[in-house]
Design an enzyme around this catalytic site. Structure first.
Site, short mmCIF file in Angstrom:
data_model
loop_
_atom_site.label_atom_id
_atom_site.label_comp_id
_atom_site.label_asym_id
_atom_site.label_seq_id
_atom_site.Cartn_x
_atom_site.Cartn_y
_atom_site.Cartn_z
N ASP A 31 45.57 6.64 1.03
CA ASP A 31 44.43 7.14 1.82
C ASP A 31 44.90 8.26 2.75
O ASP A 31 44.98 8.09 3.96
CB ASP A 31 43.84 5.95 2.61
CG ASP A 31 42.64 6.32 3.44
OD1 ASP A 31 42.04 7.38 3.20
OD2 ASP A 31 42.30 5.53 4.36
N TYR A 34 12.11 -6.15 1.34
CA TYR A 34 11.98 -6.65 -0.03
C TYR A 34 11.92 -5.57 -1.10
O TYR A 34 12.38 -5.76 -2.21
CB TYR A 34 10.80 -7.62 -0.12
CG TYR A 34 9.49 -7.05 -0.60
CD1 TYR A 34 9.01 -7.36 -1.86
CD2 TYR A 34 8.74 -6.23 0.22
CE1 TYR A 34 7.80 -6.85 -2.28
CE2 TYR A 34 7.53 -5.72 -0.21
CZ TYR A 34 7.06 -6.04 -1.45
OH TYR A 34 5.87 -5.54 -1.87
N ALA A 65 0.80 -1.23 0.00
CA ALA A 65 0.00 0.00 0.00
C ALA A 65 0.83 1.28 0.00
O ALA A 65 0.43 2.29 0.56
CB ALA A 65 -0.98 0.00 1.18
N HIS A 83 -4.55 -13.63 -3.32
CA HIS A 83 -3.22 -13.22 -3.75
C HIS A 83 -3.24 -13.03 -5.26
O HIS A 83 -3.99 -13.72 -5.96
CB HIS A 83 -2.20 -14.32 -3.36
CG HIS A 83 -0.78 -13.85 -3.36
ND1 HIS A 83 -0.05 -13.60 -4.50
CD2 HIS A 83 0.07 -13.55 -2.31
CE1 HIS A 83 1.17 -13.19 -4.16
NE2 HIS A 83 1.27 -13.15 -2.85
N GLY A 84 -2.40 -12.13 -5.77
CA GLY A 84 -2.24 -11.99 -7.23
C GLY A 84 -1.53 -13.23 -7.76
O GLY A 84 -1.00 -14.02 -6.98
N ASP A 85 -1.50 -13.38 -9.08
CA ASP A 85 -0.92 -14.61 -9.59
C ASP A 85 0.59 -14.49 -9.89
O ASP A 85 1.14 -15.27 -10.64
CB ASP A 85 -1.69 -15.11 -10.83
CG ASP A 85 -1.63 -14.11 -11.96
OD1 ASP A 85 -1.12 -13.00 -11.75
OD2 ASP A 85 -2.12 -14.44 -13.06
N THR A 137 -3.22 -7.23 -13.05
CA THR A 137 -3.61 -6.42 -14.19
C THR A 137 -2.33 -5.97 -14.91
O THR A 137 -1.49 -5.31 -14.31
CB THR A 137 -4.35 -5.14 -13.69
OG1 THR A 137 -5.03 -5.48 -12.50
CG2 THR A 137 -5.27 -4.59 -14.72
N TYR A 194 3.45 -15.78 5.81
CA TYR A 194 2.02 -15.75 6.17
C TYR A 194 1.71 -16.59 7.40
O TYR A 194 0.56 -16.61 7.87
CB TYR A 194 1.19 -16.28 4.98
CG TYR A 194 0.95 -15.25 3.89
CD1 TYR A 194 1.98 -14.83 3.08
CD2 TYR A 194 -0.31 -14.72 3.67
CE1 TYR A 194 1.77 -13.89 2.07
CE2 TYR A 194 -0.54 -13.78 2.67
CZ TYR A 194 0.51 -13.38 1.87
OH TYR A 194 0.28 -12.47 0.89
C1 SPV Z 1 37.82 3.71 5.47
O1 SPV Z 1 37.16 2.75 5.04
O2 SPV Z 1 38.41 4.48 4.73
C2 SPV Z 1 37.87 3.96 6.91
C3 SPV Z 1 37.71 2.85 7.85
O3 SPV Z 1 38.12 5.08 7.27
S1 SPV Z 1 39.29 2.31 8.21
O4 SPV Z 1 39.96 1.92 6.97
O5 SPV Z 1 39.17 1.16 9.10
O6 SPV Z 1 40.02 3.37 8.87
MG MG Z 2 38.74 6.40 5.79
#
Ligand code: SPV
Ligand code: MG
Length: 426
Positions: A202, A44, A11, A90-92, A119, A76
């Site tokens: 990083d 879902y 719904a 139920h729909g099919d 439908t 259910y």
């Molecule tokens: C990253 O996924 O970049 C994070 C988490 O900062 S960690 O690598 O554990 O620092």
């Molecule tokens: Mg990070």
């Protein structure tokens, strides 16, 4: 006495196709409609655009509907056992093995399954497609994380994504276990994985414009909420503008960590030089970020590096309390221990003071811990932070080596998906 009739409905929207089936069901007797709970909808179809209460209100106003009940799962079993309807309508079109189960349940007392054809009108299909399109819109996606945190009675599962393809894996991967559909609730745009995918370290070298391009790529093909790993958040003056941009894009949350200077990945721990920010400065950054927000959907989550940097539990807790006071919408406690003990201890102390502030964890090194154990600690979000890129790289590397080794690709091919599969994947 009139017969008892039961049917179930999401719904989210009701169009003439739904009305037709409701009318047919009501013609069989006294109609009870089970409206799927938000949690069941999430499992879902994704986050409902309307809440359970709103959907219930619409259904209960239909003149054909005698009673409305909450349906908590896609199964259910309990509702049929409780209500013992003469007819289940139920729909099919069926999902998985639901039909067999319903038939078995009805057989126990002589109930009957009534199927009506769906439908197949073009206009309903177009309508359904339009609704599906809405899920991609920033204003719909942005608030989904907050909603999911309110709705879920378990920690949210979040998977790393660093491009459209990994976004699709996070979006679409589903399994059925114990009669329930299990899938990821959100995506983590990790600084480590976004940088690694670009062949960069990083260290906040991949700038925000590039990070936003990654997010946009993911957003174009997915609908689940996005949590951005915002590194240190940069200087507060820049953080202010970045919050505005991310919020406008439809990102649901940014997590910033309390470090300054040349940021390196936390999993190096104290092997490299890393400096934690002062509580005062970091609180200022949180406040500046919160002041930039225009909706109540967006979340700024403060990440505490005290355990990573061996500053002790007391420091971690003091910081958590201060960051919440400064306006943080959640706390991420990071750890590189191989056991969950320190995270468990942190959660215990933090939860004594704050019952509802979301706790986020990244169990990369302490991966022995299960989701249910983390749930017991009061954790709300579990991030699987780097697993797609860590699994993809060895597979790609192996194939590259095999081609060199054999001076052809025949031997490597068995490690690759077929051309047909790749052509039809998307
Ligand atoms: C990253 O996924 O970049 C994070 C988490 O900062 S960690 O690598 O554990 O620092
Ligand atoms: Mg990070």
């Amino acid at each position: 006495m009139s017969k008892k009739v039961f049917m179930s409905i999401g719904a989210e929207f009701i169009h003439a196709g739904h009305i037709a089936i409701i009318e047919k069901a009501a013609a069989l007797g006294e109609l009870t409609v089970g409206v799927l709970s938000d949690e069941a909808m999430m499992s879902y179809r994704g986050y409902p655009l309307l809440s359970y209460e709103e959907r219930c209100q619409v259904v209960s106003h239909l003149k054909e509907v005698a009673h409305v009940v909450k349906k908590d799962t896609l199964e259910y079993d309990s509702i049929i056992r409780e209500l013992r309807p003469d007819y289940v309508v139920h729909g099919d079109r069926w999902k998985a093995d639901v039909k067999e189960k319903i038939l078995a349940l009805l057989e126990e007392y002589g109930g009957e399954l009534v199927e009506f054809p769906y439908t197949d009108k073009k206009e309903f299909e177009l309508f359904d497609n339009r609704v599906a399109e809405m899920r991609f819109m920033p204003e719909v996606r942005r608030g989904k994380l907050r909603r999911a945190l309110q709705l879920a009675n378990r920690p949210l599962r979040v998977l790393e994504a660093h491009n459209g393809l990994t976004g699709l894996i996070a979006e679409k991967t589903k399994i059925t276990k114990d009669g329930q559909i299990r899938q990821f609730d959100a995506m983590w745009v990790s600084s480590l994985c976004d940088s690694t995918a670009k062949g960069k370290p990083d260290i906040e070298l991949v700038d925000m414009t590039s990070r936003e391009t990654t997010i946009d790529e993911i957003m174009e093909v997915t609908t689940k909420p996005i949590i951005l790993d915002g590194d240190t958040g940069g200087i507060p003056e820049h953080f202010y503008y970045n919050v505005k941009t991310l919020e406008r894009m439809g990102v649901s949350a940014i997590i910033i960590e309390d470090k300054v200077g040349l940021k390196k990945n936390s999993l190096f721990g104290t092997d490299v030089e890393q400096q934690q920010d002062s509580i005062e400065n970091f609180c200022h950054k949180i406040r500046v970020g919160k002041s930039a927000q225009t909706t109540s959907d967006f979340m700024i989550i403060a990440r505490i590096e005290s355990l990573i940097l061996k500053q002790g539990m007391e420091d971690a807790i003091n910081r958590a309390f201060a960051y919440v006071k400064a306006g943080a919408d959640g706390i991420m406690i990071h750890s590189k221990s191989d056991k969950p003990d320190e995270v468990r201890e942190f959660c215990k102390i933090f939860r004594e003071k704050y019952k509802d502030i979301p706790i986020v964890v990244v169990p990369t090194t302490y991966n022995v811990v299960t989701e249910s154990e983390l749930a017991e600690c009061g954790v709300n979000v579990i991030i699987y932070a780097n697993h797609l890129i860590r699994s993809a790289f060895p597979a790609m590397n192996k194939v590259a080596h095999m081609i060199l080794e054999n001076e052809r690709s025949l031997e490597a091919s068995e490690n690759c998906m077929s051309i047909k599969e790749i052509l039809t994947l998307i």
